[in-house]
Each structure stands twice: as structure tokens, then as C-alpha cells.
Scaffold this active site. Structure first.
Site, PDB file in Angstrom:
ATOM      1  N   THR A  70     -71.275  -0.032 100.110  1.00  0.00           N
ATOM      2  CA  THR A  70     -70.175  -0.948 100.380  1.00  0.00           C
ATOM      3  C   THR A  70     -70.645  -2.151 101.183  1.00  0.00           C
ATOM      4  O   THR A  70     -70.248  -3.295 100.916  1.00  0.00           O
ATOM      5  CB  THR A  70     -69.070  -0.209 101.166  1.00  0.00           C
ATOM      6  OG1 THR A  70     -68.680   0.930 100.413  1.00  0.00           O
ATOM      7  CG2 THR A  70     -67.877  -1.110 101.416  1.00  0.00           C
TER       8      THR A  70
ATOM      9  N   THR B 113     -69.782   6.492 107.559  1.00  0.00           N
ATOM     10  CA  THR B 113     -70.450   7.613 106.906  1.00  0.00           C
ATOM     11  C   THR B 113     -70.426   8.803 107.844  1.00  0.00           C
ATOM     12  O   THR B 113     -70.752   8.665 109.019  1.00  0.00           O
ATOM     13  CB  THR B 113     -71.919   7.300 106.535  1.00  0.00           C
ATOM     14  OG1 THR B 113     -72.621   8.545 106.410  1.00  0.00           O
ATOM     15  CG2 THR B 113     -72.630   6.477 107.567  1.00  0.00           C
TER      16      THR B 113
ATOM     17  N   ASP C 272     -72.484  11.001 107.599  1.00  0.00           N
ATOM     18  CA  ASP C 272     -73.883  11.421 107.688  1.00  0.00           C
ATOM     19  C   ASP C 272     -74.658  10.766 108.826  1.00  0.00           C
ATOM     20  O   ASP C 272     -75.759  11.199 109.151  1.00  0.00           O
ATOM     21  CB  ASP C 272     -74.589  11.105 106.354  1.00  0.00           C
ATOM     22  CG  ASP C 272     -74.063  11.958 105.227  1.00  0.00           C
ATOM     23  OD1 ASP C 272     -73.765  13.139 105.483  1.00  0.00           O
ATOM     24  OD2 ASP C 272     -73.946  11.455 104.098  1.00  0.00           O
TER      25      ASP C 272
END
Lengths: 341, 341, 341, 341
Positions: free
Chosen positions: D105, D125, D127
């Protein structure tokens, strides 16, 4: 059918779950139209209502509070409303009403039913003091919040040799305090049903310290009271502005224990955190089942009854049975907690 | 008295709370000596035990698992132990035994009682499938864990238009799945008591998508099974190493739905997270009460009985009543959840 | 090496996790012997200590409090101890010390280091007011507890049109209140760094009610104070027994708002629940990393330094840098919360 | 100004909190109109949008998911959109865009900015693998969920002498697994950055059993992989229907350990529970601050930049810096966890 639904009285986790369940069961299965009445009996009187559709109840299962609001109404206005029940029902265009509330609400519901507005009741109280049902929704959530607090207090009290006083809800009955106190392993559990002796509480703490357990947790219901004349501070004293001088019983007890023991005693006042927020899974299921059975009761014409949990089943019980007496903590339940006092 | 205590069978939040309660009530009130028997009936057979004092149970109220351990014992060894019950009791120096376990344990407890080792039982199963008690401790905790998972899945499934399959415990009964499914508002609830039709599940999901609700949560008990011949994949297939080819029913169902629907379907396998960790407040209190009443039962000589919750009271029930049949989800309880399917 | 470890000052979730990490890293990797010193500097002075082995720290990661205890020591005794540092170290048989504590502890640690007892510091405060590290362990847990309370209050305040005042920890700095206030979406956030005007608070609440948002949550740090002369009640007033007349600022603020607004305002006092219980995952990891790096610092001889988080790394910072000034909430951080006031 | 806002990519707790914050800051302070673009770049391309008012964001702070939706868009369509950026912006009537998303993005955001649609990025995220910011929102929530699971597994694994394998998110990086593994005290932590040797994992478990610690918890990232040729089962094998034969790495690892060790090893697959539900307090605050600063960045004209946390401050960083490399777990961070392996 057009079924009105209202929530009345103090807040209680699970109210929204009942509303959702009423809408699901009523609209999906019976093709009912559900009319939400705003602010409890006030909306009934003032004719404030709105249809509640399937979409309106999305997300309500986990949401504390009530989307319909609740408000206190004076006794006289309720009496007026009962006299005009058929007119009010006609104005709102409802054939029946599901009233979710505590003892007062159920009493009113019974009067409305007799006056020509057919009502099914759903009992609601975090205090669990309604006799005719094994348990009410909201209670488990309140106990859960209180237990988490006691859990947190325990480790810190132990490390720092402190006395902690946690004040819990329960003006007239000690169910929350007894249950959370047992669940959290509180060393003292003080409830309205059993006036306490501050000296005995202090002695229990001192005994613990002598045995090398250098901390104590006291769970006290907001309605617990000292046996007459046993506390030094004046329980009811107010200052020049009209506010209670020492706060509630929790603050006062902590102050007095500190004076008696010569050790730090700290109060924790959980207040309305016990009434708010996401209901526990148990409360969500009970609320959902109550809503489901309330709709069925309407269609069966079981008016003047309310939903009650008996063992694992939901039964319909005459409202009269609910409101005869408060369910208080009996001596033998209290005894079960003494092992941990 | 010298009272032995053992925990047997699969893990269950609240076991430690029972042990703690037995010690508190036994030593503080009755002056008993509590002997912890290690690894369930294995310790009974092998004579492995240790005294459990007040200090040993500090902190156990909130601790999952069992400090006494648990192990599987073959049927023949149990039978041998029953024949030698008086000798085993003498070796351990115990006058009575409190056996905490599931249906198998209670059956064995009954046999020991008849063979001369007086036993009081405490029922234990997260599955809540023991008929003679309203509920067992551990069940509420399992439901709590499962409900939290469903809550989390719901928001993400909705935002990303996904089908989520969450596999929950329950090999023979669907209580955890039914209860957590209702508490979390799952759209499909698949339980062992009711073989499911995969096409019907897929259709329910498609209906939801057509109505603009572009996600679905399916709660499936590990023991739920498709009606014969309705699933494409072979349910019992194993690979060359002997492991189930598609994992459990959760993984398999997700795979098959993905194929049927042409939409992403993701499995979540909660597994033993449902058996571990801190018990909920409700489970702690129930476990504590069971322990308290088990000690009282020993002192009353109510052997061959077990503690059961009936409404709000703990009663002593003949073990024979516990083990006659599994408590399965009846049709009318299932019906209460259909509104949300 | 023989490394002493002590915890000092107020309680803080994560202390036990540091102790565990020191033992793991010290004994497993370096072959150190870890000596736990009891009750902070008091144990150092009185020579009270015990070896802490790998087995002793089992289960500590999730346990609040400190197994080593903590106690207050008068300034003069600390000064005496500094003068006798080498003797004290010899008596305890330690080569170095890891001192876990707040600003006062770190200051003392520096003095001990200079006086011949080599010390590495580990900063600890739930208040997050130590300047030289991005964050301290314990803070996230305190914020977590406070945020959960605000979450619960929000639904019930909204349903019942109430003003809720929640008093949070923070005598000198407002980090907990600012962070939990932002996380919970409190409508007013009152902190020590910014004296508040009670009339402005009341006006904010009234504005909300006028806009149809008929509830408000005020988060107030225990050390927040009204701008001089703006509150009617005397802030410092004590009753005849020496206790604060109106409780803390939370109770007082609720009382005064109730008077000003003519609406119910209820206080919640979370107190020591913010200091106790299981640390959050973030706090456990930070505490574990601090312990790991403290042991490494001892072996590197980086005495007079303490562990600090800088971005994602643990650095060793001279203790002098930690104790020069309190990290207070700056104006621009405060500004970030104004959008939600 | 008219500011568009979109959420793109996989789900992440805190997305709604950013949207809420953008609306609060934009409308209340700057008088902006905020336009929500539906389903990420898909809505941008298809011109699907709706105004988002203050009322629309009520309750979003605690709500997982994204009210704007998210969808995958093929690379070519993105490229087409970039070429037509000014037209698309004109169609939607927006002056600037706030794009909340992951690496992909942000890359697209940069291209749009250069092509004439001014964009400010907000990194997202679970992550935590974006290099230019200390941390991303969503990560703490994922770690919190994973840690709770490990906590629960620990007590039950210990009581019943089991090996538990918990599979966590992280296809390319091991941050969630490392952090939750450390927070939960996992005994093995397997991450993509470090191919593991199944024999070494088995040996670690056996060593524990020999030392009397008769259980083990293995945390494994979904993207962790065995060193080549070290696992018996074929990692990539699919069955005749195209599904992975052994499920993910968690299931496979459990199966293989069971075979190697001759002990029960059970997998737990948390899956999307890590992406959903209420964000932690830390994630809510970070998301709120990112939204606040993104609006400021728009008004400052800092396009092509994204919000990043650096120590305690939010800084604006050129998007180019975010997308050069994945932030992986470095060797020295890994080393910090070895003490608990």
C-alpha cells in the site's frame, strides 16, 4: 405481532443481548415487529419508541449497556401509566410488552399485565437477588470484574505487605462480594447480611501477619455495615457540603484499619466498572435464552410471567413469585467461605 | 483423619482449586492430614504420595493444571487396584480418598468404595457431559476461551469477507460448541449430537452473503461429523505416516467449504488452550465449593457419593447416578440457538 | 561470579520477570550464582539473602509482585550503607549487584557503585517518568488495567447518562492517565503537568450533553490538581482523625461536578490494581530483556550504568542520566489528546 | 479540505482507531470533510466512497476490523489507477488521501503521490516488519493474543506431560513468534529467519524431560521452515484435492515430534484470532497518534511521507524509506531469547 421491548433500572451487562435475541426470535421466526421503547417506562408514558430491526441489533451481543436507554420514573407516574395502560399500548401500537428489569420493574410489569397491557418480564440485576431464578445475567460479569481486581491486588499486597480493601457493589445483598471474594481468595468477606466487627477484622489481619502471611485482602460490599458501635468513625457523617465525610464503606474501613493496625491499608473502589462492558459468555447465553423464551412466552400468551433459570432450563414463573422477597446470602453459603477467612 | 486426594483424566481448569479447598477445609477445620496422591490412580497403585499442607496450596486458586499430576492407567491395572484396595489404602496410610475426575474416574471410585477404600467423588470435565450435576467446573473456562476467539474472529471476518471455522473441544457432546457459539454469535454451530450436511452449511453462508452479510463464523465441535456421504473428502483418511490426512474436522471443513463456495475459509484450532490457564471466577467458586463439600462428605461418611450442583446448592449424589448416561445436548436446547443460525 | 539482585521501591508488574531473566542468563550461560537480597536495601544492610536457582524462578514470568520483597529504608540508613558498601558486599559474598528500582534506587545504586560495590541498575516505575529510557516495564500493564476500566465505564455511562470520574495512578506525572485516557477515549484527561479548571471540565460535560452525547468519562491522575482557587472544596482538608476529608482527587472531583452540573457523577478508584497482577506481554518482554542485558553489563563491567530501551534496542546508559530530571508529559503530547477532549 | 481515507491489505487491530482519529482531528480542528473510500484501492478505482462523520466513528476505538473494508487489487489495476490518479481524485472530489496499509500500500501511495494524487501513508502490519518505524499498531494485539494462548497451554502441558506446538502468524518474519514466545516463556521459538533442525528441537524437548521438566511449548511462525532435508514429511506435499497434506507447519511439526519423541504433541492454530478483536491499549494509542499526525501531515503538505514511531515521537518519514527492505529479526535479538530455549 407488534411487541414492545423496554429496559428499566440500573445498568446490567447483557441487556443488549436480550434485545438482540428478542429481535432475532421475533422477526426471523414469528414475523413479529419489535418496537423499542426508549428510556424504560418513561418512553412508555411519553410515547417515545422506534422499530428495532435485525440490522439494528448487529454487534449487540458483546456490547454493554442498553441501546434503548433507561431512566428513573417516579412511583406516581408509574401508577398513572398503569391506569392508562390500554391507551398507552394503543398509542405505541403494541400488542404486548417485554419488560427487562429488576424487582421494581417486574412489580410494575405485573400491574400493567393486570391493567390490560400484556407483559412478559425478564429479570435483570447484577446483584443476583431475585429469588425465583437460579441466577440473573449481569451477575457473572460483575463477579468477573471484581475477581480480576482481587487477583491483581493479591500479588502486590503480598510483595509489599499491605492490607487492601476492595469495595464491591451490593447495597442489600452480598452475592457479588461473597462470590468474587471466594473466587479471588479474599481473606475477609464483609456483606450486608452479616454486620461485621471491625476489631475481628483487624484481628484476622494481625493473625495473618503473625503467621508470616504479611498481607490481607478484604472484600466489602457497599452495603456492608459494622455492628453497632464497633467503628470509631461516624458511618453516616456528612461534611458541610452534604457529601459523605469518608467516602463509602471501603474508604472508611481502610482508614480505620490503618489506624487500628498501624499498617498501610488502601481502598479500591470499582464502582460502575462492575456494571459496564462486554458481558461474560455465561451472561450472554443466559440473556440470549431469556430473550428467546420471552418471545415464546408472548406467543403462548404467558403474560404476567417472567423467564427464570431453573437448573439448566428456562421456565416461565408467575411474576408474583419474583417479588415476594429478596434472595439474601444464607448462613450455609456464608459458611462455605469461612474456610478462607 | 488422613484423607488422600487424587486428580485423574484430562486436564481441567479448577483442579488445583479443588485441592486447595480440600486442604483448607480439611486441615483448618477438621484437623485432617491431606495426602496428595501423584498421577491419579497410578500413584495409588505405585504408592506415590506426599502430604499437602496449607503452604503447598498457596496460589493454587488461580493456577490451571493440577499440582498432583494425572496419568492414564490401563483398565486391568485399575481392576487389580480395586481388588487390592484395602492394602493400597494401608500402604498410603489413608482413611478415605477424594477422587477428582470424569466419568471413568467416578466409576472406578465407586468400585474402590465397594471394595473397602472409602471414596468421595468430585466430578470434573470441561465437556459438561455429566448428567447428575447442573454443570462441572472447567466448562465455563473452556467456553470463555472459545468465546474470546469467536469475538476476535468476528471483526476480522466481517472486514475481510471471510468464512472462519473454529474447531472446539467436545468429542462426544457439543456443550462447549453450543454455548460458545451462542455466546459469540456464531452463524453455524455443528455438534456431535446432530450430524451436519455440508451443503446446508454452504447454503447458509451463501444466503448470508446474498443478504449483504459478507462473512460467517462456523463453530464446530471436534467430534461433529457430516451426515454420511455428504462430504467429498474422506473423513478418516490417513497418509502413509499414519496421520489424519486433513487434520481434524475444522481444517477439513474449511478446505471443503473453500472448494464449495469459492471463497477463502480459514480454520482456527484452539486445542488445549481450552483446557489450560486460570479458571474463570465461576469455575473457581464451583471447584472450591466441591472441595469443601467433599471434605464434609468424608466426615459424614457419605462414601460412594459425589458432589453435584443442583440449582444453587451442592448436593451429594450416589455415584451410580453419574455414570449411567452421557448428558448430551437435547433438541430443545439446540433449538434455542437456531435463531442465530 | 556471585551476583546479588534486589528489588526496591513501589510495586511494578515485571519485577519477577527481571529476576527470572537474571537467573536464567546468569546461571545457564555464565555459570553465575545469583543471590536474592530480601526487601531491597534493607536486606543489603541487614545481610538477609538467599540463593535463587533456576527452579526458584519457575512460573515467575507471569507473576506480579516480587519474590524478593521490597521495603522502605530511611535516607540515613542508605547513606550508612554506602559508606560500608565493601563490607556489606563481603558479608553477602557478592561480587556485583543488580538493583531494580525507580529513581531513588538508581541514585543509591550510583552511590554504591562509586563506593566500591559495583552495581548495574534496572529502571522500574509504572509511572514511565524516567527520562533516559523510552519506556519502563510495568507502565503498559498499568495502562492496560486502566483502559479496561474506562472501556467498561463507557457503555454504562452512555446507557444511563452519567458522568464517571476514574482516578488513576501518577502523583507527579500524567503518563498513565494520558495514555489510558487516549486508549479508552476519555473525554477529559486531567494530569499533574496541567492544573485544571473545574469550570472548564463542567462546561465540556455540558457541551457534550447539549450535543446529545449524554455521558462523559473523566480520567484524572491522583496528582492532578485544580488551578488555584477554582475548586470550592478545600483540597487538602483533613477531618478530626487526620484523614483526607473527601478522599482523593477522584472522589472530590466527582462530588464537585455533581454539585456543579446537577447530574450524577460517580468516582472509580482503581488504586493498586494498577500495580499488581500478571504483566502484559510487552512488559514481560521488556523486563526479560532488561534482566538479560543487566547480566551482560555485569560481565562487561559496565557498572554505574542501567539498562534503557532506545527504539528497539537495549542500551547501557550512565545512571547519572536517569536521575537528572523527571520525564513529564510535554505540551505536544498533551495536544495529541485534545482532539478527543 | 476534503480528505479521502482508505484501508488496504490484511486485517489489523487498530485500523478503525486510525479512521476515528482522522475524523476527529480533521473535522473538529481543521474543518475538513473526511471521505471514506470503500474496500481500499478498489473503491478508489470504482469511485465507491461515503462521507464519514463524527457520529460514524463512535465506538470505533475498541472495534477490530475496518468499517471501510479492504480488498485485493491486481497489480495492473493499481498501475492503471496511478496513471489516472488525478481523474480518480476528481471523481471522488478529494484533495488528498490518507492511505493506511502495509508495504504494498505504501509503495502504491508513493506512486499515486508522484502521479498527482497527494497521499500521506500510515503503516499497518501485525507483523511489525516495516523498517522505518519502531513498531506498527496491530503487532502488540497479535502478541497479546498469542501470549495468552501460550500462558494457557503452559499449565496444562505441565500437568499432563505434553508437548504443545502453537503456530503463530508471520510468513516472512518472526517478530510475533519471538515476542510472544519470550512473553510466554516458550521453550522453542522457530522463526522464518532461522531454518530449524527438527532433531535439535526434539533433543531440546528430551533434555527437558530428562531434567524433570516434563513438558515443552514450541512457538512456531507459520513461515518457519526446517533446514533442508531435516524433516521426514514432505513440507510442500498436497493431496489429490490440492490441499496441503499435513496442514501448516504447526500441525506437521506436532506430528513429526510425536513420531520422533514417542510422546503426545498437540498443535494449536490461532490463525485469524491474531488479526481480529479489540486492539490493546498500546495499539489504540499508536493508531490514534498516527491518524492525528497523518491529518497534520496533509495540512502541512508532507505528501509522499508516512507516519512513523521513533522512540516516543511520531515523525514523518519519506515513504521510500519504508519500502526498501523488510525488517527481519536480527541475530542479536534472537540471542536474547536463547536463554529461555
Amino acid at each position: 405481532m407488534r411487541i414492545g421491548v423496554l429496559t428499566s433500572g440500573g445498568d446490567c451487562p447483557g441487556l443488549n443481548a436480550v434485545i438482540r435475541s428478542v429481535v432475532h426470535r421475533g422477526t426471523d421466526v414469528h414475523g413479529d415487529e419489535i418496537i423499542g421503547i426508549e428510556d424504560g417506562f418513561l418512553g412508555l408514558i411519553e410515547g417515545r419508541s422506534r422499530p428495532v430491526s435485525h440490522d439494528d441489533v448487529t454487534g449487540l451481543l458483546t456490547l454493554g449497556g442498553t441501546i434503548l436507554g433507561s431512566a428513573r420514573v417516579k412511583r406516581e407516574r408509574i401508577e398513572w401509566a398503569v391506569e392508562n395502560a390500554p391507551t398507552l399500548a394503543r398509542n405505541l401500537g403494541i400488542d404486548a410488552l417485554i419488560a427487562i428489569g429488576g424487582e421494581g420493574t417486574l412489580t410494575a410489569a405485573k400491574m400493567f399485565s393486570e391493567a390490560g397491557l400484556p407483559v412478559v418480564g425478564v429479570p435483570k440485576t447484577i446483584d443476583n437477588d431475585i429469588d425465583a431464578t437460579d441466577v440473573t445475567f449481569g451477575f457473572d460479569t460483575a463477579v468477573h470484574v471484581a475477581t480480576e481486581a482481587i487477583d491483581r491486588l493479591k500479588t502486590t499486597a503480598e510483595s509489599h505487605q499491605r492490607v487492601m480493601v476492595v469495595e464491591l457493589m451490593g447495597r442489600h445483598t452480598g452475592w457479588i462480594t461473597l462470590t468474587a471474594g471466594m473466587a479471588g481468595g479474599a481473606h475477609g468477606i464483609l456483606i450486608p447480611e452479616k454486620p461485621f466487627d471491625i476489631e475481628a477484622v483487624a484481628r484476622m489481619v494481625e493473625d495473618r501477619f503473625e503467621r508470616g502471611k504479611k498481607f490481607a485482602i478484604i472484600a466489602v460490599a457497599e452495603g456492608a455495615a459494622p455492628a453497632e458501635g464497633t467503628m470509631r468513625f461516624d458511618h453516616g457523617a456528612v461534611d458541610q457540603y452534604g457529601h459523605q465525610t469518608f467516602g463509602g464503606i471501603g474508604t472508611r474501613l481502610a482508614h480505620e484499619l490503618e489506624d487500628l493496625l498501624g499498617k498501610e491499608a488502601r481502598p479500591v473502589i470499582l464502582g460502575h466498572t462492575q456494571r459496564g462492558g462486554t458481558p461474560t459468555s455465561q451472561d450472554r447465553v443466559l440473556a440470549t435464552r431469556f430473550g428467546w423464551h420471552a418471545v415464546e412466552a408472548v406467543h403462548k400468551g404467558a403474560f404476567g410471567h417472567f423467564t427464570a433459570l431453573r437448573r439448566s432450563e428456562i421456565e416461565l414463573v408467575p411474576i408474583a413469585e419474583a417479588v415476594t422477597r429478596l434472595k439474601t446470602v444464607p448462613a450455609d453459603r456464608w459458611a462455605e467461605s469461612e474456610a478462607i477467612l
